[in-house]
Design an enzyme around this catalytic site. Structure first.
Site, PDB file in Angstrom:
ATOM      1  N   GLU A 434      31.545  91.039 -23.083  1.00 36.05           N
ATOM      2  CA  GLU A 434      30.646  90.263 -22.299  1.00 36.05           C
ATOM      3  C   GLU A 434      29.785  89.223 -23.305  1.00 36.05           C
ATOM      4  O   GLU A 434      29.060  89.682 -23.985  1.00 36.05           O
ATOM      5  CB  GLU A 434      29.516  91.116 -21.468  1.00 36.05           C
ATOM      6  CG  GLU A 434      28.572  90.311 -20.590  1.00 36.05           C
ATOM      7  CD  GLU A 434      27.467  91.134 -20.053  1.00 36.05           C
ATOM      8  OE1 GLU A 434      27.647  92.315 -20.167  1.00 36.05           O
ATOM      9  OE2 GLU A 434      26.570  90.426 -19.409  1.00 36.05           O
ATOM     10  N   ASP A 507      27.205  94.710 -21.395  1.00 34.69           N
ATOM     11  CA  ASP A 507      25.926  95.335 -21.583  1.00 34.69           C
ATOM     12  C   ASP A 507      25.639  96.668 -20.671  1.00 34.69           C
ATOM     13  O   ASP A 507      26.434  96.443 -19.616  1.00 34.69           O
ATOM     14  CB  ASP A 507      24.762  94.204 -21.216  1.00 34.69           C
ATOM     15  CG  ASP A 507      24.818  93.308 -22.249  1.00 34.69           C
ATOM     16  OD1 ASP A 507      25.197  93.440 -23.560  1.00 34.69           O
ATOM     17  OD2 ASP A 507      24.266  92.141 -22.095  1.00 34.69           O
ATOM     18  N   ASP A 509      23.605  97.121 -18.108  1.00 36.12           N
ATOM     19  CA  ASP A 509      22.809  96.604 -17.068  1.00 36.12           C
ATOM     20  C   ASP A 509      23.409  96.203 -15.920  1.00 36.12           C
ATOM     21  O   ASP A 509      24.723  96.468 -15.746  1.00 36.12           O
ATOM     22  CB  ASP A 509      22.080  95.573 -17.641  1.00 36.12           C
ATOM     23  CG  ASP A 509      22.780  94.280 -18.058  1.00 36.12           C
ATOM     24  OD1 ASP A 509      23.925  94.436 -17.895  1.00 36.12           O
ATOM     25  OD2 ASP A 509      21.881  93.406 -18.673  1.00 36.12           O
ATOM     26  N   ASP A 511      24.311  93.104 -14.668  1.00 39.06           N
ATOM     27  CA  ASP A 511      25.168  92.077 -14.818  1.00 39.06           C
ATOM     28  C   ASP A 511      26.298  92.827 -15.413  1.00 39.06           C
ATOM     29  O   ASP A 511      27.394  92.433 -14.866  1.00 39.06           O
ATOM     30  CB  ASP A 511      24.524  91.210 -15.825  1.00 39.06           C
ATOM     31  CG  ASP A 511      23.804  90.006 -14.891  1.00 39.06           C
ATOM     32  OD1 ASP A 511      23.812  90.104 -13.515  1.00 39.06           O
ATOM     33  OD2 ASP A 511      22.955  89.286 -15.533  1.00 39.06           O
TER      34      ASP A 511
END
Ligand code: 1YM
Length: 656
Positions: A434, A507, A509, A511
């Protein structure tokens, strides 16, 4: 597979020796559980439930009892209770052993001493209760039969604990089996509420009128599955979230002793075909004669109807044109003796008579429906014609994709890709990362001999329901397809993959989770063999680093709050904490050490336990219609990736 024939195993006089032989049958299951339940992972663990459940279901199918309850207990055990006749408790004349004991200790004892119509249907090999017993820490069986209550129990993989005894009088009738899986066999003995709920829901569609009750004492969750409209309701659920074309069509019939039920519905803007077939209420994941009969009947029927109505301009419609966007359930009940299941996993119906029977049924019933719903019929034929045109276009697109299968020097493929130097494709790993910045860090930190980095910019396209031609128009996915080098969609061949492992690194998280979901949606729909062969992984960057302030070289990485707690204690006073919100917060060496280096990283392998449940949920979560998604979010509150793609924590090491 070693099958124990009771009569051979248990000679009449030698009771003691024979019980030892029986035990060695249980030993066989314990030594090689994979042969009986497929694996000792979550799928195998749940097999223990399915074996007992199938016995309860068989009893209900035979007309005894309308309620089956399943309870998940606090101590990790599960109880399944039915309202049937109660398992037989009479003494088997040759062995002097009660029938119920034999059912739980002798492989293939199923039909040996039963009186009537008991059929060994469900289960991987029909070895039933014995397998569950052999792989359990303890099993207790309660039987209520002919006014008496009985109890018998086993422990440590099927050893008799308490012999069968009468425990009182009762008005009840039925059977309850309680078992706790053996933790020395299964690395993880926790049952999944979702998996069990889905199986019970599926059974309830097939067994109209039987009530299934699931409760989990750990969470207080409770659910009932009961369905009066059978397959019709099933297809309705499956097409939730799609844009349906017309109503659910259903019909049933009987030919040559084969009872058949079919329900189907088309959706607009959906390019997949989803046919779920069952033989005697057991899922036939690999299809078979009933499914072939359904397809051939459908193709003939629609072509004839279109012809008769002067709708076909060019050549006939192909089966695949007709089945685009179709969701169908085909269920047949084949009499005992005719029920031939084929293949390693018994997932394919072989009974020859089922083909002409189902084909004839479709050709007999469907034209009526089309005549009565002409508007729908006309629209359907138009849709099929459109599919044919799209097929022509797709063929051209596929030819373009096929060109990407050649082993092109990777430098040409994309300037974004940092290729691996080695050409040992099985050892090579592709990290899909990402963001460009983390991509840069990963490029520095990787082992370039076998690790390649492909950075992704932004959110990938949602490819759910798109035809391959559309997907290839997207630059990010076209690059990915080219990089992997094995084609996509129908043209995909995992043998040509340039990488043995495809690792998604985002990541930690929401997203990142979203990106994972979008990529996994792509892999599942266009490179499914990669998932089936366990070649797709999700990287696990750590959440924290705890270090000694006076000596930062003393540090511990943590992947959970529990680990953080432990690390604080371990480092002692004077500690500092780094909290990693993204990959970008680590330097190249840290990223390599924690997330990329095969010797020290943790990877999750993506494993799909239940493709049907996945398809259904993917339709809800990724589909066009937002209403079912809203419902789902309301019901489930937190978005958890593990629900869509069940991942098994997979230690690195021997899986090269
Ligand atoms: C919670 C699990 O196993 N119920 C159950 C099993 C059997 C019967 C009734 C049964 C079958 C027959 C006669 C028959 C089984 N019987 C056999 C065997 N619930 C659960 N309920 N009486 C009772 O088919 O003739 C195996 S399972 F071997 F005896 F036929």
């Amino acid at each position: 597979m070693p099958e124990l024939e009771l009569d051979k195993v248990l000679p009449e006089e030698d009771y003691d020796a024979s019980s030892i032989e029986v035990l060695s049958g249980l030993e066989g299951v314990r030594k090689r559980p994979g042969m009986y339940i497929g694996s000792t992972g979550p799928s195998g663990l749940h097999h223990l439930v399915w074996e007992i459940l199938d016995n309860a279901v068989d009893e209900a199918v035979n007309g005894y009892g309308k309620k089956i309850s399943l309870t998940m207990h606090r101590d990790g055990s599960v109880s399944i209770e039915d309202e049937g006749r109660g398992m037989p408790v009479d003494i088997h004349p040759k062995t002097g052993i009660p029938a119920v004991q034999l059912i739980f200790t002798a492989l293939h004892s199923g039909g040996k001493f039963n009186s009537a119509a008991y059929k060994v249907s469900g289960g991987l090999h029909g070895v039933g209760a014995t397998v569950t017993n052999a792989l359990s820490e303890r099993v207790k069986v309660n039987v209520w039969r002919k006014g008496k209550a009985y109890e018998i129990s086993f422990k440590d993989g099927g050893k008799l604990d308490q012999p069968l005894r009468e425990v009182g009088d009762t008005w009840k009738h039925g059977t309850m089996v309680t078992f706790k899986p053996d933790a020395t066999i299964f690395p993880n003995t926790r049952f999944s509420y979702e998996t069990i709920a889905h199986r019970l829901e599926e059974k309830s569609y097939l067994l109209t009128g039987v009530r299934f009750i699931l409760s989990d004492e750990n969470t207080g969750q409770k659910k009932e599955f009961y369905c009066e409209n059978g397959l019709r309701e099933y297809v309705l659920t499956l097409t939730k979230g799609k844009a349906p074309l017309g109503e659910v069509i259903d019909f049933s019939g009987e030919k040559e002793g084969i009872r058949m039920e079919v329900a189907l519905r088309w959706s607009q803007g959906d390019y997949q075909e989803s046919i779920y077939s069952y033989a005697n209420d057991v899922r036939t994941g690999d299809g078979g004669t009933h499914e072939s009969g359904f397809k051939s009947g459908l193709t003939k029927c629609l072509n004839e109807w279109a012809q008769a109505n002067g709708l076909l301009k060019g050549q006939a419609l192909e089966g695949s044109d007709i089945r685009e966007g179709l969701t169908a359930v085909v269920s047949v009940k084949v009499p005992e003796g005719m029920n031939e299941l084929e293949g390693q996993t018994k997932g394919k119906l072989g009974t020859p008579a089922a083909l002409p029977a189902v084909s004839a049924l479709v050709q007999e019933k469907l034209p009526y429906f089309l005549d009565e719903h002409r508007e729908f019929g006309l629209e359907l034929v138009r849709k099929c014609e459109a599919s044919r045109h799209a097929r022509e276009a797709a063929r051209k697109a596929r030819e373009a994709v096929r060109g990407t299968r050649k082993r092109t020097p990777e430098a040409i493929i994309s300037d974004k890709l940092a290729a691996a130097q080695g050409k040992d494709y099985r050892r090579n790993e592709l990290f899909i990362v990402e963001g460009d910045s983390a991509g840069g860090t990963a490029k520095t930190g990787r082992d370039r001999s076998h690790q390649a980095i492909l950075p992704l910019r932004g959110k990938p396209l949602n490819t759910y329901g798109l035809p391959i031609g559309k997907v290839m128009e997207n630059v990010e996915f076209a690059t990915l397809v080219q990089t992997i080098g094995a084609g996509a969609g129908e043209e995909f061949d995992p043998k040509d993959s340039h990488y043995g492992k495809i690792i998604i690194m985002t990541d930690a998280d929401t997203d990142g989770a979203h990106i994972q979901t979008l990529l996994l949606t792509f892999f599942w729909n266009f490179m499914r063999p990669l998932v089936d062969q366990g070649m797709v992984y999700v990287a696990q960057p750590p959440l924290y680093r705890v270090y000694k302030k006076s000596d930062p070289s003393r540090h511990v990485y943590c992947w959970s709050e529990e680990e953080l707690e432990a690390a604080r204690k371990k480092i002692g006073a004077g500690y500092g904490i780094n909290r990693y919100k993204g990959l970008g917060e680590m330097n190249a060496q840290q990223l390599a050490e924690t997330t990329m280096n095969p010797g020290t990283r943790q990877l999750l392998r993506v494993v799909v336990e239940d493709p049907l449940a996945l398809e259904k949920k993917m339709g809800v979560l990724m589909g066009k219609d937002s209403l079912p998604r809203w419902d789902w979010i309301q019901e489930n509150v937190t978005f958890v990736l593990e629900d869509e793609f069940q991942e098994i924590l997979k230690g690195e090491g021997n899986n090269g």
